[in-house]
Write a protein that holds these residues in place. Sequence first.
Motif, short mmCIF file in Angstrom:
data_model
loop_
_atom_site.label_atom_id
_atom_site.label_comp_id
_atom_site.label_asym_id
_atom_site.label_seq_id
_atom_site.Cartn_x
_atom_site.Cartn_y
_atom_site.Cartn_z
N SER A 1 34.38 38.20 48.05
CA SER A 1 33.68 38.61 46.86
C SER A 1 34.11 37.70 45.73
N ASP B 1 39.09 45.89 41.42
CA ASP B 1 39.25 44.98 42.56
C ASP B 1 38.97 43.58 42.01
N SER C 1 40.20 44.53 48.72
CA SER C 1 39.13 45.52 48.89
C SER C 1 39.53 46.58 49.93
#
Length: 321
Positions: free
Chosen positions: A176, A209, A100
């Motif tokens: 994430s 991503d 990220s």
Amino acid sequence: MSDNVKVAVRVRPFNNREKEKNSVCIISMHEKTTTIRNPESNEEKSFAFDYSYWSHNPSDPNFATQAIVFNDLGIGVLENAWKGYNVSLFAYGQTGSGKSYSMVGYGVDKGIIPCACQELFRRISENPDSTVTFKGPYVDGLALLPVKDLAYIEQLMDEGTRARTVASTQMNATSSRAHTIFTIILTQTTTNMTTMKVMDKVSKINLVDLAGSERAASTGATGDRLKEGAAINKSLSALGNVISALADASEKKGKQVFVPYRDSILTWLLKESLGGNSRTIMIAALSPADINYEETLSTLRPNQKLIRELQEEVERLRKLA
Ligand code: ADP
Ligand code: MG
């Protein structure tokens, strides 16, 4: 290496956890070669990439800033999109490795996506050719929204970030657990002033991503998190399967080969961006620390396979063209 597929690697500074454990840096880079040292046996393995970015210590004269990475990879994406290619840029690697940071960035350290959007609108506003006009819709899930300026893209990105499920695991408090796909469709409309005929050149830019590639065992995840991890590994392996099916097709020249694009939403979304008229860039994000040796080695390895298979596919398509 091939123009159609490029692979970059980038190593980040130590994080607090690695510092607390008195970690040792096991990654070294020399020009395009990245070397990893096994902290137990001291055995070294080297891998050649199109770009190796040293972002471990800012005091190093070879330190790669966000601007350096953007100037190579982000500008390359825009230039190919302008020529009419579909372009995909994937960040790959374990949670906390810097995906990220490279793609989106943190605070003033803006990553490739915001810098590319800014540069895209700068180029559009400074376009000297009055016979060419542009529009750049943004795709968010199933919504297709026309965007006119950078501020609106930034607003959509903030909303997207807030809407994403963020779950804490032992690896990283802000890890994430989802793939984030940011897609821009760039349409260049050219009017022939003699015939007044209008022609569109359309290119799709996918900036992806990917969710962390770590194996479930190393995350300490349980229950829902473990199921989520299995789904992520499934979509990463679906991506691998699509790429190897494309490579298979190249071996069986001309014969029909089933390419399992529909095996995951990820590969379905990227269908037209992986074969044919496309350019692909992978950025492998690396932890510098000895404690992450196994994960970092597995991040370096699949990319070797991935790039070879993608290159074979691209060669096949070039011969057919
Ligand atoms: P990932 O998206 O792979 O899970 P992040 O990009 O969130 O990892 O990075 C984890 C942490 O490391 C963040 O705090 C980020 O700011 C920091 N970091 C990652 N790459 C760099 C870099 N090249 N320079 C400085 N800090 C970095
Ligand atoms: Mg991330």
